[in-house]
Write an enzyme that holds these catalytic residues in place. Structure first.
Site, PDB file in Angstrom:
ATOM      1  N   HIS A  63      -8.740  41.263 -25.412  1.00  0.00           N
ATOM      2  CA  HIS A  63      -8.881  39.815 -25.241  1.00  0.00           C
ATOM      3  C   HIS A  63     -10.117  39.451 -24.443  1.00  0.00           C
ATOM      4  O   HIS A  63     -10.691  38.403 -24.649  1.00  0.00           O
ATOM      5  CB  HIS A  63      -7.618  39.136 -24.714  1.00  0.00           C
ATOM      6  CG  HIS A  63      -7.010  39.766 -23.521  1.00  0.00           C
ATOM      7  ND1 HIS A  63      -6.444  41.009 -23.529  1.00  0.00           N
ATOM      8  CD2 HIS A  63      -6.866  39.307 -22.276  1.00  0.00           C
ATOM      9  CE1 HIS A  63      -5.979  41.291 -22.339  1.00  0.00           C
ATOM     10  NE2 HIS A  63      -6.216  40.264 -21.552  1.00  0.00           N
ATOM     11  N   GLU A 119      -3.106  42.076 -44.121  1.00  0.00           N
ATOM     12  CA  GLU A 119      -3.785  43.031 -43.241  1.00  0.00           C
ATOM     13  C   GLU A 119      -3.112  44.401 -43.261  1.00  0.00           C
ATOM     14  O   GLU A 119      -3.564  45.324 -42.604  1.00  0.00           O
ATOM     15  CB  GLU A 119      -3.906  42.483 -41.820  1.00  0.00           C
ATOM     16  CG  GLU A 119      -2.629  41.991 -41.193  1.00  0.00           C
ATOM     17  CD  GLU A 119      -2.862  41.383 -39.803  1.00  0.00           C
ATOM     18  OE1 GLU A 119      -3.937  41.559 -39.225  1.00  0.00           O
ATOM     19  OE2 GLU A 119      -1.924  40.739 -39.297  1.00  0.00           O
ATOM     20  N   ASP A 152      -7.546  44.655 -39.216  1.00  0.00           N
ATOM     21  CA  ASP A 152      -6.425  45.581 -39.342  1.00  0.00           C
ATOM     22  C   ASP A 152      -6.392  46.234 -40.710  1.00  0.00           C
ATOM     23  O   ASP A 152      -6.040  47.411 -40.831  1.00  0.00           O
ATOM     24  CB  ASP A 152      -5.096  44.853 -39.077  1.00  0.00           C
ATOM     25  CG  ASP A 152      -4.796  44.802 -37.592  1.00  0.00           C
ATOM     26  OD1 ASP A 152      -4.935  45.847 -36.938  1.00  0.00           O
ATOM     27  OD2 ASP A 152      -4.446  43.721 -37.089  1.00  0.00           O
ATOM     28  N   CYS A 182     -10.267  35.967 -42.185  1.00  0.00           N
ATOM     29  CA  CYS A 182     -10.525  35.652 -40.773  1.00  0.00           C
ATOM     30  C   CYS A 182     -10.861  36.907 -39.969  1.00  0.00           C
ATOM     31  O   CYS A 182     -10.941  36.859 -38.747  1.00  0.00           O
ATOM     32  CB  CYS A 182      -9.339  34.929 -40.159  1.00  0.00           C
ATOM     33  SG  CYS A 182      -7.812  35.871 -40.239  1.00  0.00           S
TER      34      CYS A 182
END
Ligand code: PEP
Ligand code: MG
Length: 680
Positions: free
Chosen positions: A287, A529, A553, A600
């Site tokens: 993050h 994903e 992923d 995305c």
């Protein structure tokens, strides 16, 4: 390294001088020897050196001897490689340093030259940096005061327990106090302070040395004392740190360096002083990296060999495009980076100038660019860059920054901010995607294989109370705005979609019926994903309103490469031919099922990747803020046909290298090479 290194296998000879490739080395005095056994030292496919044994007798070394040397060479390889990479062969505190290049993972684009500021977690002896002190006298005083405080603490505990423990056990407390005596451990630390080291560094050095020694001794009683010394050391360190550091002053171009940097630091350092972040642990998916990308701060992570504690105050170059950190750069490299940083800045300014223009190809094909975000990002800038909505709001980032699960009301206000900042544009909110590489500090999940474990939708379906709270918060937040889309992560079967949709429907019906809220029904989409989902698109089409491809992923699962593991990072590429085939297939199958499809993952934010995705027929691309102007610039300079032609060519490639080669030529021919980051 000669012949052995070249052949990359052991050479075992009874009479070496008779061998046609024999090379006599006078400095070794080897004329006395006949037999020869040379074994290459190989690390990650690269020969680093050769281990040689020789004998005066004319005889071949036997199988056992050869196997023994091979074993030693293999063990030595890892140790040597680490020493070489960590620069510990070259970094000597207090001396003129040699240039060392450390390889990590690119986590946020951009380059910077600055001074290292080592961040250490509290009371952690292993991450205290070496630092020269300003006043030896002051360091002595603070150290002696800290030592006395710990002695007082131990005495106090000893007294408290006086009635409850035996005399022998009482003696232990005395032993600890003696260890902390100014004549014992204390004296050693003071000696290092007198040599110019600051108190924390001197303490950490002495404690680490004792611990290392004690851990090796055979006597188990003494071995256990290592833990005592470490504990005492930590106590003294916390006093030094508590009373110690004045509020930090940050210089211009500060590069924060640490073993595991926390996102809170981004708030602590003034943005204009912060040039970049360097972290031993983590990857571009941490993050911290996601946040830094949103703020446009370059980051390198996953530098497993970085001796971070020794870098305090050193001049470093951070290359967030390639994932490199260079310490003590020579003049040439430094100059090259200075030029590059200026060019990069000029490029950003130029791109910013055209950021407000629509995202259309030269032949008039429009492709909306959406924003990936995880925090209250820079809405104003995103809108100025022409973001046509949010394609991925990673809700877990807020959960990761909190100290407990956020309440429904807390979530409502967060989500409301996002939805209203972009209204009437749509905001795609993904339900909690924790687990895997994104653990929650207050909900640890210990698994052997977290990436294949309890993550994303698997976790939330097992915790419907958490899922329902989140969905209700999203729905409440969307009241009157009606621009919410819900996205489900890690879908691998239609059943997960059915269960999630049933919960979403329940929350929606209850809010309308019980509270009379007038909330439009949100569109619900599935992320593609997990490879299994790729083959279920027709079935998914009957159950969801849209698809969004999570190429990050999907690459990890398709190629069986952990996206967080620096050792296999070079195998991880969205340009692997199988990835391109699968991405093209998803677009074809989604179109056949009349299901809107966007992407995305990070590939959408890569200029060359964006061209390929355009050619495949993706209807929108979602990316982080910094990528937006670059991708827009490249799309405005190509035609849809050029994108399709390029795609046709790369789909025929057999290897990632070939694909990358084609993309390089294409970008070069169109004069777009400058959009792909620095040249290697
Ligand atoms: C992805 O996997 O591509 C994705 C967008 O999700 P995340 O990176 O958050 O796992
Ligand atoms: Mg994902």
């Amino acid at each position: 390294m000669g012949y052995v290194g070249q052949r990359e296998e052991p050479i075992n000879l009874d009479d070496a001088p008779l061998h046609p490739r024999y090379c006599y080395l006078p400095e070794t005095g080897e004329e006395r020897y006949h037999s020869f056994l040379g074994v290459p030292i190989i690390h990650q496919r690269r020969a680093m050196g050769v281990l040689v044994v020789q004998h005066t007798a004319k005889r071949k070394f036997d199988e056992g001897e050869e196997a023994f040397l091979v074993t030693i060479a293999a063990q030595l390889a890892a140790v040597l490689a680490h020493a070489q990479l960590s620069g510990s062969l070259k970094i000597i505190p207090g001396q003129r340093q040699e240039m060392v290049r450390f390889e990590g993972l690119p986590a946020s684009p951009g380059a910077a030259i600055g001074k290292a500021r080592v961040i250490m977690p509290p009371a952690d002896l292993d991450s205290v940096p070496d630092r020269e002190c300003e006043s030896i006298e002051e360091e002595r005083v603070v150290f002696l005061a800290a030592l006395k405080s710990v002695r007082d603490d131990i005495r106090a505990v000893g007294l408290k327990l006086a009635n409850r423990v035996s005399v022998q056990e009482q003696a232990l407390f005395d032993a600890y106090i003696q260890m902390l005596d100014e004549e014992s451990l204390g004296a050693e630390v003071l000696k290092h302070i007198d040599e110019g080291q600051w108190a924390q560094g001197a303490l950490a050095f002495v404690v680490r040395r004792h611990v290392k020694y004690l851990e090796k001794v055979e006597d188990s009683y003494l071995r256990e004392r290592a833990a005592d010394i470490r504990d005492l050391g930590r106590r003294v360190l916390s006093y030094l740190q508590a009373g110690g550091e004045a509020p930090r002053e940050y210089e211009d171009n500060t590069l924060l360096v640490g073993e595991e940097l926390s996102p809170a630091l981004l708030g602590e350092v003034p943005k204009e002083k912060l040039a970049g972040l360097i972290s031993v642990k983590g990857s571009s998916n941490s993050h911290l990296a996601i946040l830094a990308r949103a703020m446009g701060i370059p980051v390198v992570m996953g530098l497993t060999d970085l001796p971070f504690a020794q870098l305090e105050g050193q001049q470093l170059i951070l290359d967030g495009y390639r994932g490199h950190v260079i310490s003590n750069p020579d003049d040439l490299i430094r100059h090259q980076y200075e030029v590059f940083i200026e060019e990069d800045k000029a490029l950003s300014d130029a791109l910013e100038a055209e950021a407000g223009l629509p995202c259309i190809t030269r032949d008039g094909h429009r492709i909306p660019l959406l924003l990936n975000t995880g925090l209250a990002a820079d809405h104003a800038r995103a809108l100025a860059y022409g973001a046509e909505g949010v394609g991925l709001y990673r809700t877990e980032v807020q959960f990761m920054l909190a100290e407990r699960f956020p309440s429904e009301q807390e979530q409502v206000s967060l989500y409301r901010k996002q939805l209203s900042a972009f209204a009437p544009r749509e905001v795609t909110m993904r339900t909690l995607d924790i687990g895997g590489d994104k653990p929650l500090p207050y909900f640890p999940i210990a698994e052997d294989n977290p990436v294949l474990g309890w993550r994303g939708i698997r976790f939330t379906l097992d915790h419907p109370e958490i899922f329902l709270t989140q969905v209700r918060a999203m729905l409440r937040a969307s009241e009157g705005l009606n621009n919410l889309r819900i996205l489900l992560p890690m879908i691998s079967s239609v059943r997960e979609v059915e269960e999630a949709r049933a919960l979403i429907r329940r929350a929606w019906v209850e809010l309308r019926q019980n509270e009379g809220l007038r909330i439009a029904k949100p569109l619900v989409g599935a992320m593609i994903e997990v490879p299994a989902a790729v083959f279920q698109i027709p079935a998914l089409a009957e159950r969801v309103d849209y698809l969004s491809v999570g190429s990050n992923d999907l690459t990890q699962y398709m190629l069986a490469v952990d996206r967080d593991n620096p050792r296999v990072a070079r195998l991880y590429s969205g340009y692997h031919p199988s990835m391109l085939q699968v991405l093209a297939k998803i677009a074809i199958d989604a179109h056949a099922a009349r299901l809107p499809v966007s992407i995305c993952g990070e590939l959408a934010g890569d200029p060359a990747g964006a061209i390929l995705l355009l050619g495949m027929g993706y209807q929108s691309l979602s990316m982080n803020l910094t990528s937006l102007p670059r991708v827009k610039a490249v799309i405005r300079r190509v035609t849809l046909n050029q994108a399709r032609d390029l795609l046709t060519r790369v789909l025929k490639c057999a290897s990632t290298d070939q694909v990358v080669g084609h993309l390089g030529v294409f970008m070069g021919e169109l004069g777009l090479g400058w959009l792909s980051g620095p040249k290697s």
